[in-house]
Design a protein around this motif. Structure first.
Motif, PDB file in Angstrom:
ATOM      1  N   GLY A 268       0.731  -1.314  -0.094  1.00  0.00           N
ATOM      2  CA  GLY A 268      -0.034  -0.161   0.031  1.00  0.00           C
ATOM      3  C   GLY A 268       0.771   1.274   0.068  1.00  0.00           C
ATOM      4  N   VAL A 269       2.074   1.304   0.709  1.00  0.00           N
ATOM      5  CA  VAL A 269       2.912   2.270   0.632  1.00  0.00           C
ATOM      6  C   VAL A 269       3.111   2.780  -0.809  1.00  0.00           C
ATOM      7  N   THR A 292       1.472  -6.160  -3.976  1.00  0.00           N
ATOM      8  CA  THR A 292       2.273  -7.132  -3.430  1.00  0.00           C
ATOM      9  C   THR A 292       2.171  -7.736  -1.892  1.00  0.00           C
TER      10      THR A 292
HETATM   11  N1  LIG Z   1      -5.139   3.907  -1.042  1.00  0.00           N
HETATM   12  C1  LIG Z   1      -5.955   3.288  -0.108  1.00  0.00           C
HETATM   13  O1  LIG Z   1      -7.018   3.152  -0.361  1.00  0.00           O
HETATM   14  C2  LIG Z   1      -5.265   2.617   1.175  1.00  0.00           C
HETATM   15  C3  LIG Z   1      -6.198   1.846   1.843  1.00  0.00           C
HETATM   16  C4  LIG Z   1      -5.613   0.800   2.561  1.00  0.00           C
HETATM   17  C5  LIG Z   1      -4.401   1.261   3.308  1.00  0.00           C
HETATM   18  N2  LIG Z   1      -3.554   2.220   2.593  1.00  0.00           N
HETATM   19  C6  LIG Z   1      -2.245   2.387   2.774  1.00  0.00           C
HETATM   20  O2  LIG Z   1      -1.458   1.366   2.490  1.00  0.00           O
HETATM   21  C7  LIG Z   1      -0.083   1.373   3.450  1.00  0.00           C
HETATM   22  C8  LIG Z   1       0.033   0.094   4.102  1.00  0.00           C
HETATM   23  O3  LIG Z   1      -0.122  -1.036   3.078  1.00  0.00           O
HETATM   24  P1  LIG Z   1       0.956  -2.276   3.257  1.00  0.00           P
HETATM   25  O4  LIG Z   1       0.615  -3.086   4.652  1.00  0.00           O
HETATM   26  O5  LIG Z   1       0.672  -3.195   2.077  1.00  0.00           O
HETATM   27  O6  LIG Z   1       2.440  -1.774   3.619  1.00  0.00           O
HETATM   28  P2  LIG Z   1       3.881  -1.840   3.040  1.00  0.00           P
HETATM   29  O7  LIG Z   1       3.791  -1.371   1.626  1.00  0.00           O
HETATM   30  O8  LIG Z   1       4.780  -0.967   3.981  1.00  0.00           O
HETATM   31  O9  LIG Z   1       4.364  -2.993   2.893  1.00  0.00           O
HETATM   32  C9  LIG Z   1       4.691  -3.745   4.194  1.00  0.00           C
HETATM   33  C10 LIG Z   1       6.026  -4.626   4.103  1.00  0.00           C
HETATM   34  O10 LIG Z   1       6.054  -5.692   3.162  1.00  0.00           O
HETATM   35  C11 LIG Z   1       6.998  -5.523   2.362  1.00  0.00           C
HETATM   36  N3  LIG Z   1       6.745  -6.142   1.257  1.00  0.00           N
HETATM   37  C12 LIG Z   1       5.659  -5.940   0.221  1.00  0.00           C
HETATM   38  N4  LIG Z   1       5.424  -6.960  -0.593  1.00  0.00           N
HETATM   39  C13 LIG Z   1       6.148  -7.831  -0.106  1.00  0.00           C
HETATM   40  C14 LIG Z   1       6.403  -9.186  -0.743  1.00  0.00           C
HETATM   41  N5  LIG Z   1       5.491  -9.609  -1.533  1.00  0.00           N
HETATM   42  N6  LIG Z   1       6.885 -10.112  -0.181  1.00  0.00           N
HETATM   43  C15 LIG Z   1       8.223  -9.608   0.810  1.00  0.00           C
HETATM   44  N7  LIG Z   1       7.890  -8.470   1.564  1.00  0.00           N
HETATM   45  C16 LIG Z   1       7.066  -7.740   0.848  1.00  0.00           C
HETATM   46  C17 LIG Z   1       7.294  -4.281   2.073  1.00  0.00           C
HETATM   47  O11 LIG Z   1       8.618  -3.782   1.798  1.00  0.00           O
HETATM   48  C18 LIG Z   1       6.930  -3.647   3.669  1.00  0.00           C
HETATM   49  O12 LIG Z   1       8.115  -3.783   4.389  1.00  0.00           O
HETATM   50  C19 LIG Z   1      -0.583   2.424   4.532  1.00  0.00           C
HETATM   51  O13 LIG Z   1       0.447   3.387   4.203  1.00  0.00           O
HETATM   52  C20 LIG Z   1      -1.971   2.809   4.147  1.00  0.00           C
HETATM   53  O14 LIG Z   1      -2.207   4.074   4.560  1.00  0.00           O
HETATM   54  C21 LIG Z   1      -4.078   2.751   1.240  1.00  0.00           C
END
Ligand SMILES: NC(=O)c1ccc[n+]([C@@H]2O[C@H](COP(=O)([O-])OP(=O)(O)OC[C@H]3O[C@@H](n4cnc5c(N)ncnc54)[C@H](O)[C@@H]3O)[C@@H](O)[C@H]2O)c1
Length: 517
Positions: A268-269, A292
């Protein structure tokens, strides 16, 4: 070309469901029987009567080949994918089956004998192969073709559901959606390498983080060898203006222009930041989401919200800028840590509680089962969010149900100083809000237990940590949506599959309910 073929015994609703499916996916629809009749200049009963079944089958083969050909077979069809409803025996011929299999995906529609009988009883004269005692004819047709029909791996059982529900079930089975309430884009669940290889991207640039790059960048680069790459540090701490500025500058340095596409490969980041950078660069360029993490697949990548954090708070800067395409490949999730996977499962459980009791039941099978069945989990959970955001893209009504668990959850996440992962906080929030819903007489019997059990079996927390100051949580809840809001709108569970929106002013009571065992 990946056409979608609907196949199965007569009476399963291939044409009716096919038309709805085509409309949902914004694809042209072809009814093969109609093509046969048009080409022959007579109806199918007439062809059967005057020319016999072998000639009919030859005409069917010709019609099938025309229907999948890249040449226009009708107004505006061109080379686009199509939804094609086949006759009930169209793929008995090996040649036809080979044509369909090499040109797309076949979904078999199946129904109980009784369902078929009821549906066909009124129109038996249009189906020469079923003339006579309908029940007897159907029984023998199903027996004869049993092995044949069973050999198609993708099946949708249509009994007891409306054509619209069956079309939706087909979309889940196929992993295919088209969103149109805000922007127009396809969502595809499946192999990302294959999906990217059939897009005709001009210049593209991949934005990813260091963790994702380590595991998955090579696969993407192998299908997009000319794409540039920007790798940024991982984690929420970097979802800020500095990283977004770095993206803008890197786009410029890499010659990205208005025709280029940004590919957001990450959780999501990355989706939020790369989407926002695309929204604002040169007044907006295209981007493709390749989520991912489980959380980003079933939640963040859908809905078009992009943005970044300020030191003062999360997601304070942002814009609605839907992607051109979302490609969700559940195999990318296999490299996630258990903690990240669990965190994503909280959103999946939430989707089950909101409107999919079957999905909720799948969640209750635990994390090991989930790991083995990620494909199914992702397909169902994405479908829930897509349905909600299509109905209410700008959060005027039903979209607020997605806030289930988030009012308490966000506050707990904030007060934990983000020590809790988002999903962990949401799990605590869902348990607390379910208890409050029971306290005010809204939640049905057994709901709290069901929610708590499912979250626990997945290894998610359900209690507010003992050392977390309760008054800080209440303050954070009031601050979350609006400064010092007196009344907060909660999405409260009523039963598994239904959530109501309720205005709550007594937040102390919400927290007190959470303490009850
Ligand atoms: N736009 C929207 O509608 C919406 C909705 C919900 C959340 N969000 C946002 O999403 C973010 C959270 O997303 P998240 O939980 O995906 O966090 P993230 O993107 O930080 O990913 C979490 C961790 O997993 C790692 N990672 C990602 N994919 C991987 C994979 N396939 N294998 C191994 N490691 C992997 C990343 O490097 C990171 O360290 C927050 O910033 C939140 O505000 C946005």
């Amino acid at each position: 070309m990946t056409h979608i073929f609907l196949y199965g015994p007569p009476g399963t609703g291939k044409s009716t469901i096919g038309k709805i499916l085509a409309k949902n996916l914004k694809l042209p629809f072809i009814d093969l029987d109609q093509v046969i009749e048009t080409n022959a200049g007579r109806s199918i009963p007439q062809i059967m009567e005057k020319q016999g079944e072998p000639v009919f089958r030859d005409l069917e083969t010709d019609a099938l080949k025309i229907s999948v050909s890249p040449l226009p077979v009708g107004e505006g069809l061109g080379v686009r994918e199509r939804v094609i409803a086949l006759g009930g025996g169209a793929l008995l011929r090996e040649e036809n089956r080979a044509v369909a299999e090499s040109n797309g995906k076949i979904v078999l529609l199946m129904a109980e004998l009784e369902t078929l009988f009821q549906r066909l009883n009124g129109s038996r004269n249009k189906r020469p192969l079923l003339a006579g005692d309908l029940r007897e004819k159907l029984t023998s047709l199903l027996e004869k073709r049993n092995e044949h029909y069973s050999s198609f791996p993708l099946t949708v059982h249509v009994d007891g559901k409306s054509a619209g529900e069956n079309a939706r079930q087909m979309q889940i089975t196929l992993g295919r959606h088209h969103l149109s309430a805000m922007g127009e884009y396809d969502v595809i669940v499946g192999d990302v390498g294959h999906a990217l290889s059939v897009t005709d991207l001009q210049t593209s640039i991949i934005v990813t983080d260091e963790n994702v790059a380590r595991f998955h960048l090579e696969k993407i680069k192998s299908v997009l060898p000319d794409a540039q790459t920007i790798i940024v540090p991982a984690g929420e701490a970097h979802k800020n203006l500095e990283t977004v500025s770095h993206l803008w500058k890197s786009f410029l340095e890499n010659g990205i222009d208005r025709k280029s596409t940004v590919i957001a490969l990450g959780g999501g980041v990355i989706g939020d930041m790369a989407g926002f950078a695309a929204a604002t660069y040169m007044r907006g360029i295209d981007w493709i989401g390749v989520p991912t993490t489980l959380l980003s697949m079933v939640d963040a990548s859908l809905g078009g919200k992009t943005g970044f954090d300020l030191p003062e708070g999360k997601n304070l800067i942002g814009s609605f800028h839907p992607p051109k395409l979302v490609l969700a490949d559940p195999s990318l999730l296999l490299t996630l840590t258990d903690r990240e996977l669990r965190s994503g499962m909280a959103e999946v459980v939430k989707h089950g509680i909101i409107s999919d009791p079957e999905l909720f039941e799948l969640c209750s099978r635990g994390l090991d089962w989930v790991k083995e069945n990620l494909d199914q989990i992702v397909r169902r959970a994405m479908a829930v969010k897509i349905k909600v955001i299509e109905e209410d893209p700008y959060e005027k009504g039903i979209r607020a149900t997605l806030n289930l668990g988030h009012t308490v959850g966000h506050a707990v996440e904030l007060v934990s100083r983000f020590e809790l992962r988002h999903g962990e906080a949401i799990a605590i929030g869902m348990a607390a809000e379910a208890k409050y819903s029971a306290r005010i007489g809204l939640a049905g019997k057994g709901l709290v237990e069901a929610v708590e059990e499912t979250l626990s079996v997945l290894g998610l927390p359900i209690q507010i940590p003992d050392d977390m100051p309760r008054d800080e949580i209440i303050r954070a809840m009031r601050m979350d949506k609006k400064k010092n809001a007196k009344v907060i709108r909660f999405a409260l569970p009523v039963e598994i599959g239904r959530v109501d929106l309720v205005n709550v002013s007594d937040l102390e009571s919400v927290i007190a309910s959470a303490e009850e065992t």
